[in-house]
Design a protein around this motif. Structure first.
Motif, PDB file in Angstrom:
ATOM      1  N   TYR A  62      36.131  30.977 -21.570  1.00 21.81           N
ATOM      2  CA  TYR A  62      35.288  30.877 -22.763  1.00 21.81           C
ATOM      3  C   TYR A  62      34.552  32.179 -23.083  1.00 21.81           C
ATOM      4  N   CYS A  66      32.641  32.800 -26.600  1.00 14.60           N
ATOM      5  CA  CYS A  66      31.184  32.957 -26.551  1.00 14.60           C
ATOM      6  C   CYS A  66      30.755  34.274 -27.189  1.00 14.60           C
ATOM      7  N   SER A  83      29.623  22.868 -28.855  1.00 11.65           N
ATOM      8  CA  SER A  83      30.974  23.123 -28.369  1.00 11.65           C
ATOM      9  C   SER A  83      31.027  22.735 -26.894  1.00 11.65           C
ATOM     10  N   GLN A  85      32.264  23.336 -23.275  1.00 11.89           N
ATOM     11  CA  GLN A  85      32.757  24.442 -22.468  1.00 11.89           C
ATOM     12  C   GLN A  85      32.524  24.125 -20.998  1.00 11.89           C
ATOM     13  N   LYS A  86      32.800  25.091 -20.135  1.00 10.06           N
ATOM     14  CA  LYS A  86      32.572  24.912 -18.699  1.00 10.06           C
ATOM     15  C   LYS A  86      31.634  26.000 -18.193  1.00 10.06           C
ATOM     16  N   ASP A  96      31.020  20.515 -16.705  1.00  8.35           N
ATOM     17  CA  ASP A  96      31.260  20.438 -18.154  1.00  8.35           C
ATOM     18  C   ASP A  96      29.921  20.479 -18.883  1.00  8.35           C
TER      19      ASP A  96
END
Length: 346
Positions: A62, A66, A83, A85-86, A96
């Motif tokens: 990501y 980002c 959004s 994302q991890k 998560d």
């Protein structure tokens, strides 16, 4: 935003004690993080997070996304909408998250205020629900098909028995044996797809005692497989259908031994954490490729040449019927770990 002019509110305190993690960034540099942000990333001291690159805590997949979202927030004053994302915690754990960012003007400097929410439990619940619904749908279809096939096969078996008495032929013994195998498979499918849970009462179970007993059934394999147990919190019990759970763990242990070609190791772990009992069964077997892991638990899907997949279907059904979860970690050529989590209490 709604504010009653008669009250002077300390917005700093509201942000500091927000349940959501809030971070302020100068480019990618963290210049503010509230208490929830520290808890989220697993850091105790504010000084350990200040002036750190935000990408340090963001999964590499990501980074580009980002970077672009933050650029638009700062330069175009856009709001970066929620959004998924991890995030990577300080100890390396991946979780998560939901993340959004808004422009934040401080004097002449354009900053970004980032709000983050941990959604790991929600994602786990969604995954569990999806798998349960898939198994339920497969179970209903399989039950119907099994009934439709089993009934005529049983009739055919009866006629074969009559033929054997009137016109014996050695091939009829082979036909009869294969019919028995087919009917047994269908009976197993019916039991796995629609287990009769009501007939067995829920009882208190100490899994460590039962696991020790299960492992003793495989003593004939101990000459080639080194078995190790790491049992903690042995006094902790769960409530469940004992025979169904024992059958599930038997299938997992049996699969682990069968996955080990030649010599190898089997590790069985038990521990208690956050009102749940965890059991991990790890082998040094052939492993399972990632594309096959998602299909585990589906009837007739097996990684073994002569397997039917019924064993793992029973495992997944049983664990989910006990409100538990299953996680599979595997690497081809190195081995597989099945991690089972079962809630304590009713």
């Amino acid at each position: 935003m709604a504010i009653d002019d008669t009250y002077e509110l300390n917005f700093q305190k509201l942000i500091d004690h927000s349940l959501n993690a809030i971070i302020v960034l100068r480019n990618k540099e963290i210049i503010y993080a509230n208490d929830s942000a520290l808890e989220l990333v697993g850091i105790d001291n504010h000084f350990d997070i200040l002036h750190v690159d935000f990408h340090t805590f963001l999964h590499p997949d990501y980074h580009d996304l980002c970077k672009e979202r933050l650029r638009r927030v700062r330069e175009e004053l856009e709001i970066a909408q929620l959004s998924e994302q991890k995030l990577i915690k300080a100890d390396g754990t991946e979780i998560d998250i939901e993340i959004m960012a808004v422009p934040y003007q401080h004097k002449e400097e354009a900053l970004a205020q980032v709000t983050i929410r941990d959604i790991s439990k929600r994602k786990q619940a969604e995954k569990k629900l999806y798998h349960a619904e898939k198994l339920s749908a497969i179970g209903e279809i399989s039950t119907g098909v099994a009934h439709e096939i089993k009934n005529p096969l049983t009739a055919v078996k009866g006629f074969v028995q009559l033929l054997k008495t009137e016109h014996y032929h050695p091939y009829l013994d082979i036909v009869s044996k294969e019919l028995d195998n087919a009917i047994a498979t269908l009976t197993n499918l019916l039991q796995v797809a629609k287990p009769d849970l009501e007939n067995e009462p829920s009882v208190s179970i100490h899994l460590t005692t039962e696991l020790e007993a299960l492992l003793s059934l495989f003593q004939d394999q101990f000459y080639r497989v080194k078995v190790e147990t790491r049992f903690y919190h042995e006094e902790q019990s769960i409530i469940g259908k004992k025979n169904l759970l024992l059958k599930a763990f038997f299938n997992l242990v049996k699969n682990a031994f069968e996955a080990i070609e030649g010599d190898g190791q089997l590790l069985v772990e038990h521990f208690y954490k956050e009102n749940a009992v965890y059991v991990k069964i790890s082998d040094t077997g052939v492993g399972i490729s990632q594309d096959k892991i998602k299909n585990l638990g589906t009837p007739f899907f097996s990684t073994k040449a002569e397997g039917t997949g019924m064993g793992l279907t029973q495992v997944y059904n049983t664990i989910h019927n006990h409100n538990g979860t299953i996680e599979v970690l595997s690497e081809v050529g190195k081995g597989t770990t099945f991690a089972i989590q079962l809630p304590c209490g009713n």
